[in-house]
Enzyme design. Structure first.
Site, PDB file in Angstrom:
ATOM      1  N   THR A  12       0.808  -1.220   0.000  1.00 18.93           N
ATOM      2  CA  THR A  12       0.000   0.000   0.000  1.00 18.93           C
ATOM      3  C   THR A  12       0.841   1.271   0.000  1.00 18.93           C
ATOM      4  O   THR A  12       0.304   2.373  -0.112  1.00 18.93           O
ATOM      5  CB  THR A  12      -0.934   0.028   1.220  1.00 18.93           C
ATOM      6  OG1 THR A  12      -0.140  -0.085   2.415  1.00 18.93           O
ATOM      7  CG2 THR A  12      -1.929  -1.115   1.168  1.00 18.93           C
ATOM      8  N   ALA A  14       4.023   3.871  -1.463  1.00 17.78           N
ATOM      9  CA  ALA A  14       4.327   4.418  -2.789  1.00 17.78           C
ATOM     10  C   ALA A  14       5.174   3.458  -3.607  1.00 17.78           C
ATOM     11  O   ALA A  14       4.904   3.225  -4.792  1.00 17.78           O
ATOM     12  CB  ALA A  14       5.029   5.764  -2.650  1.00 17.78           C
ATOM     13  N   CYS A 130      18.474   4.537  -3.402  1.00 19.63           N
ATOM     14  CA  CYS A 130      18.035   5.111  -4.675  1.00 19.63           C
ATOM     15  C   CYS A 130      19.077   6.047  -5.278  1.00 19.63           C
ATOM     16  O   CYS A 130      19.331   6.013  -6.494  1.00 19.63           O
ATOM     17  CB  CYS A 130      16.704   5.833  -4.507  1.00 19.63           C
ATOM     18  SG  CYS A 130      16.687   7.077  -3.194  1.00 19.63           S
ATOM     19  N   SER A 161       9.538  12.976  -2.948  1.00 18.10           N
ATOM     20  CA  SER A 161       8.962  11.629  -3.004  1.00 18.10           C
ATOM     21  C   SER A 161       9.905  10.602  -2.402  1.00 18.10           C
ATOM     22  O   SER A 161       9.477   9.495  -2.072  1.00 18.10           O
ATOM     23  CB  SER A 161       8.610  11.248  -4.444  1.00 18.10           C
ATOM     24  OG  SER A 161       9.707  11.447  -5.310  1.00 18.10           O
ATOM     25  N   GLY A 162      11.186  10.975  -2.231  1.00 19.14           N
ATOM     26  CA  GLY A 162      12.109  10.096  -1.517  1.00 19.14           C
ATOM     27  C   GLY A 162      11.711   9.896  -0.074  1.00 19.14           C
ATOM     28  O   GLY A 162      12.149   8.945   0.577  1.00 19.14           O
ATOM     29  N   HIS A 244      15.347  12.089  -8.662  1.00 14.92           N
ATOM     30  CA  HIS A 244      16.560  12.653  -8.085  1.00 14.92           C
ATOM     31  C   HIS A 244      17.530  13.059  -9.186  1.00 14.92           C
ATOM     32  O   HIS A 244      17.536  12.478 -10.283  1.00 14.92           O
ATOM     33  CB  HIS A 244      17.267  11.624  -7.205  1.00 14.92           C
ATOM     34  CG  HIS A 244      16.553  11.306  -5.934  1.00 14.92           C
ATOM     35  ND1 HIS A 244      15.431  11.971  -5.491  1.00 14.92           N
ATOM     36  CD2 HIS A 244      16.826  10.376  -4.971  1.00 14.92           C
ATOM     37  CE1 HIS A 244      15.040  11.469  -4.329  1.00 14.92           C
ATOM     38  NE2 HIS A 244      15.875  10.494  -3.992  1.00 14.92           N
TER      39      HIS A 244
END
Length: 336
Positions: A12, A14, A130, A161-162, A244
C-alpha cells in the site's frame, strides 16, 4: 521459478504500488501475486492488471508457498519478517537498508552486477539506496571504460517523493499555504522545503556526513567491487516532486575522453544520453519521471582533478531507484 508466487510486502506504500505497476507493465510471469501490508491495511483493495488485489496482513504464515518476496517497508519490520520469509522458502528482495552491507547478502543493480543475484546464502538480496543506483547507472560504464574509479565526489538534489507520501504532502501543503498567505506547517523535514533547499537527507553522523551520504561510498564500493574508491557526497532535499538528480565528479585510473565517455554511456543499458552543448540539451527530473531509464548530460573534463570527468545524471528514484530495480532482480531469478 518460471511462474513464481510473488508477495509484495508494503503493497500500500508508494514503492509497493509502483512494484505492482512494474510487475504489470513488464508482464512478469507469475502464478499468484499477494499484496501484504500492516493489519490496519488488511482488506483494502489495490488495482492490478485490470482487476484488484485484496491486501492481506503481513504475518509469518503469509509467506507459505511464496517464491519471491519483494519488501518495501522499514528496516525494523524487515529485520523481523525477512528472515521468516526466507525460512519459508522465499527469496527476499529488500528495498530497505537493513541488509545492504552484510557480507552474505548481495547488493544488486541488474545492469551492473546481475550475477550477484544468484549468490544468496541467506535467501536475501538487497536493493541499493536510490541515490546510489541513479549515480552508478551513469558511473558504471565510465568505470569500465577508463580502468576503474579512484574518487567519487557527488552532490545530490533529491525529490520529496524520496520521503514517501508524507514528503509530497508537506511540499504541496506548503506551496498552497504560501499562495494563500497561510502558515506553513513543518513536520517531515527539519526546515521549510517549499522554495528552499535543505542540505540534510537522513541523520547526521559523528563524522559530519549523513547516513544517506555514507551510503554513496559504502554501497558503491560493494556494487562495483572496488573497496578502495574514495567518495564524498553532499545530499540535499529540493522542492521537486519526483526524481533525483546528482552532480558527479569521478576520477579514474586512466585519462578519460569526453567522446569516449558519451559513447560508453550511449551503449550501456538503462541509461540514455542527453548531452548537446549547442542546443543546449541536458536532462532534468521531469524528463525521467515515471520512466525506466536514467539520463546523463553535461559531460565534461573536470578542471580540478586529473583523469576526471564531471557529469549530471537524473533518475526516477521511486521507479529505477526502488521498485523497478527490485522487479528487475526478480526477473533475474525467474530467468535463472
Amino acid at each position: 521459478m518460471k511462474k513464481p508466487v510473488i508477495a509484495v510486502v508494503g503493497a500500500t506504500g508508494a514503492v509497493g504500488e509502483e512494484i505492482l505497476l512494474c510487475l504489470d507493465q513488464r508482464k512478469v510471469p507469475f502464478s499468484e501475486v499477494r499484496a501484504l501490508a500492516s493489519a490496519r491495511s488488511a482488506g483494502r483493495t489495490l488495482p492490478f492488471q485490470g482487476g484488484t488485489l485484496t491486501v492481506e496482513e503481513m504475518r509469518g504464515d503469509a509467506f507459505a508457498g511464496v517464491d519471491i518476496a519483494l519488501f518495501s517497508v522499514g528496516s525494523d519490520i524487515v529485520n523481523e519478517m525477512a528472515p521468516k520469509a526466507a525460512a519459508a522458502g522465499a527469496v527476499v528482495i529488500d528495498n530497505s537498508s537493513a541488509f545492504r552491507m552484510n557480507a552474505d547478502v548481495p547488493l544488486v543493480v541488474p545492469e551492473i552486477n546481475p550475477e550477484a543475484a544468484h549468490q544468496t546464502p541467506r535467501g536475501i538480496i538487497a536493493n541499493p539506496n536510490c541515490t546510489t543506483i541513479v549515480t552508478l547507472m551513469a558511473l558504471h560504464p565510465l568505470h569500465l571504460a577508463f580502468g576503474g574509479t579512484v574518487r567519487l565526489i557527488a552532490s545530490s538534489y533529491q525529490a520529496v517523493s524520496g520521503s514517501g507520501a508524507p514528503g509530497i504532502a508537506e511540499l504541496e501543503q506548503q506551496i498552497k499555504a504560501y499562495a494563500n498567505g497561510d502558515p506553513l506547517e513543518v513536520s517531515v523535514y527539519p526546515r521549510q522545503i517549499a522554495f528552499n533547499v535543505i542540505p540534510q537527507v537522513e541523520q547526521i553522523l559523528e563524522n559530519g556526513y549523513t547516513k544517506e551520504e555514507m551510503k554513496m561510498q559504502n554501497e558503491s564500493r560493494k556494487i562495483l567491487e572496488a573497496p578502495n574508491i574514495l567518495a564524498s557526497a553532499t545530499c540535499v532535499r529540493v522542492p521537486v516532486m519526483r526524481s533525483h538528480a546528482i552532480s558527479v565528479t569521478a576520477q579514474f585510473t586512466e585519462k578519460p575522453d569526453v567522446d569516449a565517455a558519451r559513447a560508453a554511456i550511449d551503449a550501456a543499458p538503462g541509461i540514455q544520453l542527453m548531452d548537446d552543448r549547442e542546443a543546449p540539451a541536458y536532462p532534468t527530473p521531469l524528463d525521467v519521471a515515471h520512466g525506466d531509464d536514467c539520463m546523463v548530460g553535461r559531460i565534461r573534463e573536470d578542471l580540478a582533478l586529473e583523469n576526471a570527468l564531471s557529469f549530471w545524471v537524473v533518475g526516477d528514484q521511486v521507479r529505477k531507484g526502488a521498485a523497478l530495480n527490485a522487479v528487475q532482480i526478480a526477473e533475474l531469478l525467474i530467468d535463472g
